[in-house]
Design a protein around this motif. Structure first.
Motif, PDB file in Angstrom:
ATOM      1  N   ASN A 162     106.990  10.479 133.069  1.00 41.59           N
ATOM      2  CA  ASN A 162     105.881  10.858 132.188  1.00 41.59           C
ATOM      3  C   ASN A 162     105.804  12.377 132.007  1.00 41.59           C
ATOM      4  O   ASN A 162     104.736  12.973 132.077  1.00 41.59           O
ATOM      5  N   LYS A 163     106.958  13.008 131.769  1.00 39.67           N
ATOM      6  CA  LYS A 163     107.021  14.451 131.545  1.00 39.67           C
ATOM      7  C   LYS A 163     107.454  14.712 130.108  1.00 39.67           C
ATOM      8  O   LYS A 163     108.269  13.958 129.555  1.00 39.67           O
ATOM      9  N   THR A 164     106.921  15.779 129.534  1.00 43.06           N
ATOM     10  CA  THR A 164     107.187  16.076 128.123  1.00 43.06           C
ATOM     11  C   THR A 164     108.119  17.283 128.013  1.00 43.06           C
ATOM     12  O   THR A 164     107.884  18.329 128.624  1.00 43.06           O
ATOM     13  N   ILE A 165     109.188  17.141 127.227  1.00 39.00           N
ATOM     14  CA  ILE A 165     110.118  18.246 126.946  1.00 39.00           C
ATOM     15  C   ILE A 165     109.982  18.586 125.466  1.00 39.00           C
ATOM     16  O   ILE A 165     110.230  17.733 124.600  1.00 39.00           O
ATOM     17  N   THR A 166     109.594  19.827 125.170  1.00 46.94           N
ATOM     18  CA  THR A 166     109.362  20.262 123.794  1.00 46.94           C
ATOM     19  C   THR A 166     110.387  21.318 123.407  1.00 46.94           C
ATOM     20  O   THR A 166     110.645  22.269 124.167  1.00 46.94           O
ATOM     21  N   LEU A 167     110.945  21.170 122.209  1.00 49.18           N
ATOM     22  CA  LEU A 167     111.898  22.148 121.668  1.00 49.18           C
ATOM     23  C   LEU A 167     111.204  22.959 120.590  1.00 49.18           C
ATOM     24  O   LEU A 167     110.609  22.400 119.660  1.00 49.18           O
ATOM     25  N   ILE A 168     111.296  24.284 120.685  1.00 50.83           N
ATOM     26  CA  ILE A 168     110.677  25.168 119.703  1.00 50.83           C
ATOM     27  C   ILE A 168     111.699  26.229 119.288  1.00 50.83           C
ATOM     28  O   ILE A 168     112.195  26.991 120.138  1.00 50.83           O
ATOM     29  N   GLY A 169     112.001  26.287 118.012  1.00 50.41           N
ATOM     30  CA  GLY A 169     112.928  27.300 117.528  1.00 50.41           C
ATOM     31  C   GLY A 169     113.415  26.972 116.140  1.00 50.41           C
ATOM     32  O   GLY A 169     113.346  25.811 115.691  1.00 50.41           O
ATOM     33  N   LYS A 170     113.897  27.972 115.433  1.00 46.20           N
ATOM     34  CA  LYS A 170     114.405  27.763 114.081  1.00 46.20           C
ATOM     35  C   LYS A 170     115.718  26.999 114.117  1.00 46.20           C
ATOM     36  O   LYS A 170     116.489  27.091 115.077  1.00 46.20           O
ATOM     37  N   GLU A 171     115.977  26.265 113.041  1.00 43.87           N
ATOM     38  CA  GLU A 171     117.167  25.426 112.985  1.00 43.87           C
ATOM     39  C   GLU A 171     118.396  26.159 112.448  1.00 43.87           C
ATOM     40  O   GLU A 171     119.484  25.579 112.403  1.00 43.87           O
ATOM     41  N   THR A 187     119.772  37.425 121.302  1.00 40.39           N
ATOM     42  CA  THR A 187     119.459  36.005 121.159  1.00 40.39           C
ATOM     43  C   THR A 187     118.883  35.561 122.498  1.00 40.39           C
ATOM     44  O   THR A 187     119.473  35.797 123.546  1.00 40.39           O
ATOM     45  N   GLN A 188     117.721  34.905 122.462  1.00 44.67           N
ATOM     46  CA  GLN A 188     117.012  34.573 123.697  1.00 44.67           C
ATOM     47  C   GLN A 188     116.682  33.094 123.737  1.00 44.67           C
ATOM     48  O   GLN A 188     116.227  32.504 122.762  1.00 44.67           O
ATOM     49  N   ILE A 189     116.931  32.476 124.906  1.00 47.49           N
ATOM     50  CA  ILE A 189     116.583  31.076 125.157  1.00 47.49           C
ATOM     51  C   ILE A 189     115.730  31.043 126.419  1.00 47.49           C
ATOM     52  O   ILE A 189     116.117  31.603 127.447  1.00 47.49           O
ATOM     53  N   THR A 190     114.574  30.403 126.366  1.00 47.05           N
ATOM     54  CA  THR A 190     113.713  30.296 127.543  1.00 47.05           C
ATOM     55  C   THR A 190     113.448  28.833 127.860  1.00 47.05           C
ATOM     56  O   THR A 190     113.344  27.991 126.964  1.00 47.05           O
ATOM     57  N   VAL A 191     113.370  28.549 129.167  1.00 46.13           N
ATOM     58  CA  VAL A 191     112.996  27.217 129.645  1.00 46.13           C
ATOM     59  C   VAL A 191     111.754  27.420 130.506  1.00 46.13           C
ATOM     60  O   VAL A 191     111.823  28.005 131.584  1.00 46.13           O
ATOM     61  N   GLU A 192     110.617  26.935 130.016  1.00 47.89           N
ATOM     62  CA  GLU A 192     109.334  27.180 130.665  1.00 47.89           C
ATOM     63  C   GLU A 192     108.709  25.866 131.109  1.00 47.89           C
ATOM     64  O   GLU A 192     108.728  24.879 130.373  1.00 47.89           O
ATOM     65  N   ASP A 193     108.188  25.845 132.333  1.00 47.10           N
ATOM     66  CA  ASP A 193     107.496  24.643 132.817  1.00 47.10           C
ATOM     67  C   ASP A 193     106.145  25.027 133.398  1.00 47.10           C
ATOM     68  O   ASP A 193     105.876  26.198 133.672  1.00 47.10           O
ATOM     69  N   ASN A 194     105.285  24.021 133.587  1.00 45.08           N
ATOM     70  CA  ASN A 194     103.972  24.254 134.197  1.00 45.08           C
ATOM     71  C   ASN A 194     103.908  23.620 135.578  1.00 45.08           C
ATOM     72  O   ASN A 194     102.878  23.078 135.999  1.00 45.08           O
ATOM     73  N   GLY A 195     105.045  23.672 136.266  1.00 40.06           N
ATOM     74  CA  GLY A 195     105.132  23.073 137.589  1.00 40.06           C
ATOM     75  C   GLY A 195     104.488  23.919 138.669  1.00 40.06           C
ATOM     76  O   GLY A 195     103.672  24.812 138.393  1.00 40.06           O
ATOM     77  N   LYS A 196     104.909  23.679 139.898  1.00 38.88           N
ATOM     78  CA  LYS A 196     104.265  24.338 141.033  1.00 38.88           C
ATOM     79  C   LYS A 196     104.752  25.763 141.252  1.00 38.88           C
ATOM     80  O   LYS A 196     104.198  26.488 142.085  1.00 38.88           O
ATOM     81  N   GLY A 197     105.749  26.209 140.488  1.00 36.16           N
ATOM     82  CA  GLY A 197     106.227  27.580 140.599  1.00 36.16           C
ATOM     83  C   GLY A 197     107.153  27.802 141.785  1.00 36.16           C
ATOM     84  O   GLY A 197     107.397  26.901 142.592  1.00 36.16           O
ATOM     85  N   ILE A 198     107.653  29.013 141.873  1.00 35.09           N
ATOM     86  CA  ILE A 198     108.599  29.391 142.936  1.00 35.09           C
ATOM     87  C   ILE A 198     107.922  30.406 143.837  1.00 35.09           C
ATOM     88  O   ILE A 198     107.322  31.379 143.365  1.00 35.09           O
ATOM     89  N   GLN A 211     104.708  19.486 131.631  1.00 35.45           N
ATOM     90  CA  GLN A 211     105.269  19.864 130.334  1.00 35.45           C
ATOM     91  C   GLN A 211     106.343  20.936 130.524  1.00 35.45           C
ATOM     92  O   GLN A 211     106.175  21.884 131.286  1.00 35.45           O
ATOM     93  N   ILE A 212     107.437  20.765 129.785  1.00 34.77           N
ATOM     94  CA  ILE A 212     108.560  21.715 129.807  1.00 34.77           C
ATOM     95  C   ILE A 212     108.866  22.089 128.366  1.00 34.77           C
ATOM     96  O   ILE A 212     108.972  21.210 127.494  1.00 34.77           O
ATOM     97  N   THR A 213     109.002  23.392 128.122  1.00 38.34           N
ATOM     98  CA  THR A 213     109.261  23.878 126.764  1.00 38.34           C
ATOM     99  C   THR A 213     110.557  24.680 126.736  1.00 38.34           C
ATOM    100  O   THR A 213     110.749  25.603 127.550  1.00 38.34           O
ATOM    101  N   ILE A 214     111.431  24.305 125.822  1.00 40.07           N
ATOM    102  CA  ILE A 214     112.658  25.082 125.587  1.00 40.07           C
ATOM    103  C   ILE A 214     112.475  25.798 124.257  1.00 40.07           C
ATOM    104  O   ILE A 214     112.309  25.175 123.215  1.00 40.07           O
ATOM    105  N   ARG A 215     112.507  27.117 124.306  1.00 37.90           N
ATOM    106  CA  ARG A 215     112.244  27.922 123.113  1.00 37.90           C
ATOM    107  C   ARG A 215     113.419  28.881 122.883  1.00 37.90           C
ATOM    108  O   ARG A 215     113.968  29.427 123.835  1.00 37.90           O
ATOM    109  N   TRP A 216     113.769  29.076 121.638  1.00 41.72           N
ATOM    110  CA  TRP A 216     114.828  30.036 121.317  1.00 41.72           C
ATOM    111  C   TRP A 216     114.429  30.851 120.093  1.00 41.72           C
ATOM    112  O   TRP A 216     113.706  30.391 119.220  1.00 41.72           O
ATOM    113  N   GLU A 217     114.904  32.082 120.105  1.00 39.78           N
ATOM    114  CA  GLU A 217     114.653  32.989 118.978  1.00 39.78           C
ATOM    115  C   GLU A 217     115.762  34.031 118.923  1.00 39.78           C
ATOM    116  O   GLU A 217     116.479  34.247 119.903  1.00 39.78           O
ATOM    117  N   GLN A 218     115.842  34.665 117.781  1.00 38.23           N
ATOM    118  CA  GLN A 218     116.928  35.638 117.575  1.00 38.23           C
ATOM    119  C   GLN A 218     116.407  36.855 116.826  1.00 38.23           C
ATOM    120  O   GLN A 218     115.623  36.733 115.881  1.00 38.23           O
TER     121      GLN A 218
END
Length: 409
Positions: A284-293, A336-347, A324-331
């Motif tokens: 029950n975890k959500t993976i979201t992709l955000i970025g231009k095609e 060129t940058q790709i980020t993988v962000e989560d709202n987990g318990k952290g490090i 929730q986990i979000t994969i975002r990319w932009e240029q």
């Protein structure tokens, strides 16, 4: 002399031979000069006698000082030859010539002794100095050979020897660097073998135990099925360890050449998402992709998918159910940058500097069954593409992994 090398002795012997030959040549030179002096003296006497015979009216000083004509010399020669005075007269009858010859010999001997004496002294001091320099160099080289990697030859001055010493020092530095690299490689392999042994020992022990339980519970189909599943999980864990290590080893050895091509990041991230969609749905975890095609990245698609997939896998492991986990990319024109962000318990801050070390296991995440190779592999792949991987995390708020690629790459 015994402390000088064979080359120095050869040079010294050569100088000695030249000195002896020069001393013997003094006799020939002095005899030749004396003979010429005798001939000039006889010729002068011919001229005086002839001048007096041709000018009988008066005795003048000009008979000794004036330039003599050929006629004066011829008449004088005829007159003096009559009494036995000619060029065949022995040099012993000319005390002046003998004195001149002996003086020439003495001067030449003194001159040669001075010159060669100075040469010998300068040569001796020069070779003594060179011997000390070479002796120090020999000590430094021996010290290096006996295991001191910092031993170097003094080569601050100019000259042929010091240029050679400088090259030897460069060679020593290269050898020391190679030795240090070999040492680090050996230590790395030892640590790797130790870690691999530890990582495989645990699932092997579990497999052995599960097998014993299955054998003892052969009539209990429920227990057999349960422990068979656990056995498969441990086998999968060993398989992951071995395959990941093989990938790391191939990357470290430089065997793999990245087949780079312009890849659409949107399609690449969609492929990564599909690999983990079932896992995310099950928990029950959500993976979201955000970025231009229409953004492209020059990379090896398979290996880049592996890198991002390992980062996403790490996020899934450390995110609670419903996370929730979000994969975002932009240029931009620069990066060129790709980020993988989560709202987990952290490090935990203590782990931030160690998460990219191989087989690192945090003491704050005992419940996670990872092998500690996913993030190191991702970092190695990204760096092989000329990029960088960084992480920012806050406890109980989440973690963000950021991949940067310079536009020039």
């Amino acid at each position: 002399m015994s402390k000088f090398g064979i080359e120095s002795k050869i040079v010294l012997y050569g100088i000695t031979v030249v000195c002896i030959v020069s001393l013997f040549s003094v006799f020939g030179i002095s005899t030749f000069l004396a003979k010429n002096f005798q001939q000039e003296l006889i010729r002068h006497d011919y001229g005086v006698a002839g001048y007096l015979l041709n000018h009988k009216d008066a005795f003048k000083i000009a008979a000794f000082t004036a330039e003599k004509s050929s006629e004066d010399i011829a008449n004088g020669s005829s007159a003096l030859s009559y009494i036995g005075y000619n060029e065949t007269v022995s040099i012993q009858l000319f005390p002046t010539v003998l004195t001149y010859r002996n003086d020439v010999r003495c001067i030449l001997f003194i001159l040669l002794f001075s010159i060669f004496g100075a040469i010998y002294i300068l040569f001796f001091f020069y070779m003594q100095k060179q011997h000390k320099v070479l002796q120090k160099a020999e000590i430094s080289i021996r010290d290096f050979l006996e295991g001191n990697p910092m031993a170097r030859i003094e080569s601050e001055r100019t000259g042929d020897w010091h240029r050679l010493f400088h090259m030897v020092n460069e060679l020593s530095s290269i050898l020391s660097a190679h030795a240090e690299q070999e040492k680090q490689t050996k230590e790395f392999l030892q640590n790797m073998i130790s870690d691999v042994s530890h990582q495989i020992k645990t699932p092997l022990s579990a497999l052995k135990m599960y097998q014993e339980i299955i054998e003892n519970s052969s009539t209990n189909s429920g227990a057999v099925g349960s422990f068979s599943q656990k056995s498969l999980r441990e086998i999968k864990r060993m398989e992951d360890v071995i395959y990941t290590l093989l990938k790391l080893a191939r990357l470290d050895a430089g065997i793999i050449i990245m087949q780079k091509a312009p890849e659409n990041i949107s399609n690449l991230m969609q492929d990564v998402l599909e690999r983990f969609a079932v896992w995310a749905e099950r928990e029950n975890k959500t993976i979201t992709l955000i970025g231009k095609e229409d953004i492209f990245l020059n990379c090896d698609a398979l290996w880049m998918s592996e890198a991002v997939g390992n980062i996403l896998k790490n996020a899934l492991e450390h995110t609670a159910e419903g996370g929730q986990i979000t994969i975002r990319w932009e240029q931009t024109p620069l990066i060129t940058q790709i980020t993988v962000e989560d709202n987990g318990k952290g490090i935990h801050p203590e782990d931030l500097y160690n998460i990219f070390k191989r087989f690192y296991r945090s003491r704050f995440s005992q419940e996670v069954h990872g092998i500690g190779l996913g993030l190191p592999l991702a970092k190695t792949i990204i760096e092989s593409h000329g990029g960088t991987l960084s992480v920012v995390s806050r406890l109980d708020l989440g973690t963000t992994f950021t991949i940067h690629f310079c536009a020039l790459d």
